[in-house]
Design a protein around this motif. Structure first.
Motif, PDB file in Angstrom:
ATOM      1  N   MET A 291       0.825  -1.195   0.000  1.00 57.68           N
ATOM      2  CA  MET A 291       0.000   0.000   0.000  1.00 57.68           C
ATOM      3  C   MET A 291       0.867   1.256   0.000  1.00 57.68           C
ATOM      4  N   GLN A 292       1.977   1.234   0.706  1.00 56.06           N
ATOM      5  CA  GLN A 292       2.810   2.435   0.747  1.00 56.06           C
ATOM      6  C   GLN A 292       3.409   2.722  -0.618  1.00 56.06           C
ATOM      7  N   GLU A 293       3.604   1.691  -1.412  1.00 55.32           N
ATOM      8  CA  GLU A 293       4.141   1.890  -2.751  1.00 55.32           C
ATOM      9  C   GLU A 293       3.133   2.632  -3.626  1.00 55.32           C
ATOM     10  N   ILE A 294       1.867   2.254  -3.521  1.00 54.17           N
ATOM     11  CA  ILE A 294       0.822   2.924  -4.300  1.00 54.17           C
ATOM     12  C   ILE A 294       0.671   4.372  -3.841  1.00 54.17           C
ATOM     13  N   ALA A 295       0.704   4.582  -2.533  1.00 55.27           N
ATOM     14  CA  ALA A 295       0.599   5.945  -2.015  1.00 55.27           C
ATOM     15  C   ALA A 295       1.775   6.795  -2.485  1.00 55.27           C
ATOM     16  N   ALA A 296       2.958   6.227  -2.507  1.00 56.55           N
ATOM     17  CA  ALA A 296       4.133   6.957  -2.974  1.00 56.55           C
ATOM     18  C   ALA A 296       4.019   7.268  -4.460  1.00 56.55           C
ATOM     19  N   LEU A 297       3.498   6.321  -5.243  1.00 56.64           N
ATOM     20  CA  LEU A 297       3.291   6.564  -6.671  1.00 56.64           C
ATOM     21  C   LEU A 297       2.332   7.725  -6.885  1.00 56.64           C
ATOM     22  N   LEU A 298       1.220   7.728  -6.149  1.00 55.72           N
ATOM     23  CA  LEU A 298       0.234   8.800  -6.294  1.00 55.72           C
ATOM     24  C   LEU A 298       0.810  10.144  -5.875  1.00 55.72           C
ATOM     25  N   LEU A 299       1.648  10.141  -4.847  1.00 56.33           N
ATOM     26  CA  LEU A 299       2.302  11.395  -4.444  1.00 56.33           C
ATOM     27  C   LEU A 299       3.249  11.881  -5.532  1.00 56.33           C
ATOM     28  N   CYS A 300       3.949  10.958  -6.167  1.00 54.84           N
ATOM     29  CA  CYS A 300       4.833  11.331  -7.283  1.00 54.84           C
ATOM     30  C   CYS A 300       4.011  11.950  -8.413  1.00 54.84           C
ATOM     31  N   LYS A 301       2.889  11.326  -8.755  1.00 53.21           N
ATOM     32  CA  LYS A 301       2.042  11.831  -9.839  1.00 53.21           C
ATOM     33  C   LYS A 301       1.473  13.206  -9.493  1.00 53.21           C
ATOM     34  N   LEU A 302       1.064  13.385  -8.236  1.00 51.04           N
ATOM     35  CA  LEU A 302       0.556  14.699  -7.816  1.00 51.04           C
ATOM     36  C   LEU A 302       1.637  15.765  -7.902  1.00 51.04           C
ATOM     37  N   GLY A 303       2.867  15.352  -7.669  1.00 49.80           N
ATOM     38  CA  GLY A 303       3.993  16.278  -7.732  1.00 49.80           C
ATOM     39  C   GLY A 303       4.520  16.502  -9.139  1.00 49.80           C
ATOM     40  N   GLY A 304       3.905  15.885 -10.137  1.00 52.11           N
ATOM     41  CA  GLY A 304       4.320  16.087 -11.514  1.00 52.11           C
ATOM     42  C   GLY A 304       5.452  15.179 -11.955  1.00 52.11           C
ATOM     43  N   LYS A 305       5.779  14.188 -11.190  1.00 55.92           N
ATOM     44  CA  LYS A 305       6.859  13.253 -11.536  1.00 55.92           C
ATOM     45  C   LYS A 305       6.288  12.093 -12.357  1.00 55.92           C
ATOM     46  N   ALA A 306       7.197  11.332 -12.935  1.00 58.02           N
ATOM     47  CA  ALA A 306       6.785  10.204 -13.775  1.00 58.02           C
ATOM     48  C   ALA A 306       6.332   9.007 -12.943  1.00 58.02           C
ATOM     49  N   GLY A 307       6.864   8.856 -11.734  1.00 64.52           N
ATOM     50  CA  GLY A 307       6.521   7.706 -10.900  1.00 64.52           C
ATOM     51  C   GLY A 307       7.403   6.515 -11.165  1.00 64.52           C
ATOM     52  N   SER A 308       8.669   6.780 -11.410  1.00 63.06           N
ATOM     53  CA  SER A 308       9.613   5.681 -11.656  1.00 63.06           C
ATOM     54  C   SER A 308       9.895   4.956 -10.336  1.00 63.06           C
ATOM     55  N   ALA A 309      10.539   3.815 -10.441  1.00 61.77           N
ATOM     56  CA  ALA A 309      10.857   3.022  -9.254  1.00 61.77           C
ATOM     57  C   ALA A 309      11.737   3.810  -8.288  1.00 61.77           C
ATOM     58  N   ASP A 310      12.706   4.537  -8.829  1.00 64.53           N
ATOM     59  CA  ASP A 310      13.594   5.327  -7.961  1.00 64.53           C
ATOM     60  C   ASP A 310      12.835   6.449  -7.251  1.00 64.53           C
ATOM     61  N   GLU A 311      11.912   7.078  -7.970  1.00 68.16           N
ATOM     62  CA  GLU A 311      11.120   8.157  -7.354  1.00 68.16           C
ATOM     63  C   GLU A 311      10.219   7.609  -6.257  1.00 68.16           C
ATOM     64  N   ILE A 312       9.619   6.473  -6.502  1.00 71.28           N
ATOM     65  CA  ILE A 312       8.744   5.849  -5.485  1.00 71.28           C
ATOM     66  C   ILE A 312       9.561   5.491  -4.249  1.00 71.28           C
ATOM     67  N   LYS A 313      10.734   4.905  -4.449  1.00 72.43           N
ATOM     68  CA  LYS A 313      11.598   4.543  -3.317  1.00 72.43           C
ATOM     69  C   LYS A 313      12.036   5.788  -2.549  1.00 72.43           C
ATOM     70  N   ALA A 314      12.314   6.874  -3.254  1.00 82.64           N
ATOM     71  CA  ALA A 314      12.732   8.116  -2.596  1.00 82.64           C
ATOM     72  C   ALA A 314      11.617   8.687  -1.722  1.00 82.64           C
ATOM     73  N   VAL A 315      10.375   8.625  -2.212  1.00 83.32           N
ATOM     74  CA  VAL A 315       9.239   9.135  -1.423  1.00 83.32           C
ATOM     75  C   VAL A 315       9.065   8.294  -0.160  1.00 83.32           C
ATOM     76  N   ILE A 316       9.157   6.997  -0.293  1.00 80.23           N
ATOM     77  CA  ILE A 316       8.995   6.110   0.867  1.00 80.23           C
ATOM     78  C   ILE A 316      10.117   6.352   1.875  1.00 80.23           C
ATOM     79  N   ALA A 317      11.337   6.506   1.380  1.00 85.87           N
ATOM     80  CA  ALA A 317      12.480   6.756   2.270  1.00 85.87           C
ATOM     81  C   ALA A 317      12.334   8.107   2.968  1.00 85.87           C
ATOM     82  N   ALA A 318      11.819   9.112   2.252  1.00 79.31           N
ATOM     83  CA  ALA A 318      11.635  10.439   2.846  1.00 79.31           C
ATOM     84  C   ALA A 318      10.602  10.405   3.966  1.00 79.31           C
ATOM     85  N   ALA A 319       9.659   9.478   3.874  1.00 80.93           N
ATOM     86  CA  ALA A 319       8.635   9.339   4.913  1.00 80.93           C
ATOM     87  C   ALA A 319       9.101   8.461   6.061  1.00 80.93           C
TER      88      ALA A 319
END
Length: 114
Positions: A1-29
């Motif tokens: 679930m945290q992966e999906i939430a991180a993806l949606l946060l990336c999309k809201l932020g205008g990012k592509a939602g790549s694996a690295d971006e998703i991992k960065a959002v999760i790590a930042a949290a």
């Protein structure tokens, strides 16, 4: 679930939602990303629009029964002893001792016209 939430946060932020971006959002949290879940998620959504996926999911949720009959309400509080019954009896006694007023509802019983 945290992966999906991180993806949606990336999309809201205008990012592509790549694996690295998703991992960065999760790590930042303060979380720890599951590599398998991230790679599977990225593979599943590749070439798909997130807005369309969300709209399709909302359509499916319309068929899911939600809510219910509600609760039966809370139960009554626990007893505080036998004092309640004694109080009721005392009130009844006081009511019986009270005398009725000597006048009628309109101010007197002199038979005047109102």
């Amino acid at each position: 679930m945290q992966e999906i939430a991180a993806l949606l946060l990336c999309k809201l932020g205008g990012k592509a939602g790549s694996a690295d971006e998703i991992k960065a959002v999760i790590a930042a949290a303060g979380g720890e990303a599951n590599e398998d879940a991230v790679s599977q998620l990225v593979g599943d959504i590749e070439g798909k629009d997130v807005d369309e996926l969300l709209a399709a999911g909302m359509e499916k949720l319309k068929d899911v029964p939600m809510g219910g009959g509600g609760g039966g309400g809370g139960g009554g509080g626990g007893g505080g002893g036998g004092n309640a019954a004694e109080e009721v009896e005392e009130e009844k006694v006081e009511e019986e001792e009270m005398e009725a007023p000597a006048v009628d509802m309109f101010g007197g019983d002199d038979g005047g016209d109102y």
